[in-house]
Design an enzyme around this catalytic site. Structure first.
Site, mmCIF file in Angstrom:
data_model
loop_
_atom_site.group_PDB
_atom_site.id
_atom_site.type_symbol
_atom_site.label_atom_id
_atom_site.label_comp_id
_atom_site.label_asym_id
_atom_site.label_seq_id
_atom_site.Cartn_x
_atom_site.Cartn_y
_atom_site.Cartn_z
ATOM 1 N N CYS A 1 11.846 -5.203 0.530
ATOM 2 C CA CYS A 1 10.925 -4.142 0.070
ATOM 3 C C CYS A 1 11.674 -3.335 -0.973
ATOM 4 O O CYS A 1 12.112 -2.217 -0.715
ATOM 5 C CB CYS A 1 10.484 -3.261 1.233
ATOM 6 S SG CYS A 1 9.840 -4.163 2.656
ATOM 7 N N GLY B 1 14.318 0.523 -6.177
ATOM 8 C CA GLY B 1 15.504 -0.224 -6.558
ATOM 9 C C GLY B 1 16.839 0.452 -6.372
ATOM 10 O O GLY B 1 17.864 -0.122 -6.746
ATOM 11 N N LYS C 1 18.640 1.045 -3.629
ATOM 12 C CA LYS C 1 19.496 0.243 -2.750
ATOM 13 C C LYS C 1 19.717 -1.144 -3.328
ATOM 14 O O LYS C 1 20.798 -1.732 -3.148
ATOM 15 C CB LYS C 1 18.890 0.157 -1.354
ATOM 16 C CG LYS C 1 18.749 1.496 -0.652
ATOM 17 C CD LYS C 1 18.170 1.331 0.731
ATOM 18 C CE LYS C 1 17.762 2.664 1.320
ATOM 19 N NZ LYS C 1 16.595 3.274 0.625
ATOM 20 N N ASP D 1 3.714 -4.772 -4.973
ATOM 21 C CA ASP D 1 2.864 -4.024 -5.896
ATOM 22 C C ASP D 1 3.312 -4.251 -7.342
ATOM 23 O O ASP D 1 4.470 -3.989 -7.671
ATOM 24 C CB ASP D 1 2.922 -2.531 -5.563
ATOM 25 C CG ASP D 1 2.020 -1.710 -6.453
ATOM 26 O OD1 ASP D 1 2.536 -1.122 -7.425
ATOM 27 O OD2 ASP D 1 0.808 -1.656 -6.190
ATOM 28 N N ASP E 1 4.231 -10.734 -1.072
ATOM 29 C CA ASP E 1 4.068 -10.005 0.181
ATOM 30 C C ASP E 1 5.273 -10.314 1.067
ATOM 31 O O ASP E 1 5.553 -11.481 1.355
ATOM 32 C CB ASP E 1 2.765 -10.456 0.845
ATOM 33 C CG ASP E 1 2.452 -9.701 2.132
ATOM 34 O OD1 ASP E 1 3.356 -9.049 2.711
ATOM 35 O OD2 ASP E 1 1.294 -9.768 2.579
ATOM 36 N N ASP F 1 14.334 -2.493 4.027
ATOM 37 C CA ASP F 1 14.163 -1.038 3.914
ATOM 38 C C ASP F 1 12.656 -0.791 3.922
ATOM 39 O O ASP F 1 12.023 -0.693 2.882
ATOM 40 C CB ASP F 1 14.817 -0.532 2.628
ATOM 41 C CG ASP F 1 14.775 0.981 2.520
ATOM 42 O OD1 ASP F 1 15.129 1.647 3.504
ATOM 43 O OD2 ASP F 1 14.370 1.485 1.457
ATOM 44 N N CYS G 1 13.359 5.560 6.354
ATOM 45 C CA CYS G 1 13.641 6.982 6.119
ATOM 46 C C CYS G 1 12.759 7.844 7.014
ATOM 47 O O CYS G 1 12.032 8.726 6.553
ATOM 48 C CB CYS G 1 13.455 7.344 4.642
ATOM 49 S SG CYS G 1 11.830 6.989 3.969
#
Length: 403
Positions: free
Chosen positions: A236, A240, A242, A256, A281, A298, A346
């Site tokens: 995921c 960008g 990480k 997306d 996906d 993440d 998070c």
């Protein structure tokens, strides 16, 4: 006259609560053309009013004696903005009152001007004593009850209140050193490569020398432990931050198209043209993506650890445990036996953290001994960064083994 900063903040309140806009995007448009001082003041007013809206509405209804939901949107926004200034800033009361009234007049709601003026004057006299009289908890700190209940479950009542207070204030400003020397005046932190700064130098970001990224986020990227020569899956990836930390042969997945474009642009700025970007996906990956040594998941989440940075998120946050588990299982299918997965979110919600890891059935590789300052308070095999303890965004981090 209405100051440019108050006008911008007022527009943000209208867009966030009447048009379901995101606060940061609404602010970018509303603040266009403001100088640095006006922009800073407008951001404080806009973001503070959005964060504190539950408490502000309580004060408006208590002192104004009319339900906020029944007010015309321009009146509602003007009163919220005025109440925030009176309750939480050192703005001169007459300025807050007069400009709130003028905002309603400019909205061509002359019939509502006397009411707005009367409520603002009551707020001027009574909002501070009202705020001080509120008991500690979600109404005083302006959070939905369900978020307070999550924090209480993790940290107990005292910890929950401390956490809510911390995320109503700006956290530290931290950048990751991408290459070259640290910015002038930057201070090293307890996370390698993370530097505390007074402000982010946009020119250095544009040059790809630094990247704005909290210590909690950088810690998650470091815990992947990727090395040169390894194949690494970032499930995921956008925007960008990480991804840019990962070493080896990296495949970055983003579903997306707009966020994939943002990911490409950000990685290009960081000088990471070596990353393969796959628009797909994460729960239904192309067959050719397999045999990875490591994966980073993440995952999308409720974001309860980043409420300080995103003022409107507390009013739209949604837990996503089913999606998180599906992504984790998808990654496990594409990592070779003996490989590892780094799962991070998070948020501090156990339903999206420990419960997802437990449901995955994957073996946990303990992290608490490696990073004792960030060990999870009740399950030290995991890491949990806490805004009120560590001064950074809240992240749950787990390293998992694939059999």
């Amino acid at each position: 006259m209405i100051s440019p900063a108050r006008k911008a903040a007022y527009e943000v309140l209208l867009r966030v609560f009447e048009q379901d806009a995101y606060a940061d995007r609404a602010f970018r448009g509303a603040a266009e053309g403001l100088d640095e001082r006006e922009r800073a003041f407008a951001q404080r007013l806009a973001y503070g009013s959005v964060q504190r809206v539950r408490t502000l509405d309580h004060a408006i209804e208590t002192l104004g004696r009319r339900p906020v939901r029944k007010l015309d949107p321009p009146v509602r926004a003007a009163l919220r903005l005025g109440a925030y200034q009176l309750g939480y800033t050192d703005t001169a009361p007459h300025a807050a009152v007069n400009e709130s009234v003028e905002l309603v007049r400019r909205a061509r709601l002359e019939r509502a001007v006397p009411f707005t003026n009367a409520v603002m004057r009551r707020l001027s006299d009574g909002i501070r004593p009202l705020l001080e009289s509120l008991p500690d908890g979600p109404l005083k700190e302006s959070y939905p009850d369900w978020i307070h209940e999550v924090f209480d479950r993790v940290l107990g009542e005292d910890g929950a209140v401390a956490l809510m207070r911390a995320m109503n204030e700006p956290l530290e400003t931290v950048v990751r050193l991408v290459r070259g020397e640290p910015p002038a005046g930057a201070v090293e932190t307890d996370v390698p490569g993370a530097y505390r700064v007074e402000r982010v130098d946009d020119a250095l970001v544009a040059e790809g020398r630094i990247w704005p990224q909290s210590r909690g986020s950088q810690l998650a990227g470091l815990c992947v432990g990727s090395r040169d020569g390894e194949r690494v899956l970032d499930l995921c990836a956008a925007p960008g931050a990480k991804t840019g930390q990962l070493r080896g042969e990296v495949a970055a997945v983003e579903i997306d198209p707009a966020r994939a474009r943002e990911l490409r642009a950000n990685l290009a700025r960081m000088g990471r043209s070596d990353v393969e970007i796959v628009e797909a996906d994460g729960t239904a990956l192309p067959q050719e993506l397999h045999g990875f040594d490591r994966a980073l998941v993440d995952a999308p989440c409720s974001g309860l650890g980043v409420l300080a940075q995103r003022p409107d998120l507390r009013w739209r946050a949604t837990p996503l445990p089913d999606l998180q588990l599906a992504l984790l299982r998808s990654a496990a299918e594409r990592v070779r036996p003996g490989g590892t997965i780094l799962y991070s979110v998070c948020t501090l919600n156990p339903d999206e953290c420990e419960a997802v890891v437990d449901a995955s059935g994957l073996a946990v590789l303990p992290l608490g001994g490696e990073w004792p300052a960030f060990a999870h308070p009740s399950r030290p095999e995991f890491l949990l960064t806490l805004p009120h303890v560590h001064g950074t965004s809240g992240f749950f981090i787990a390293r998992l083994a694939v059999d």
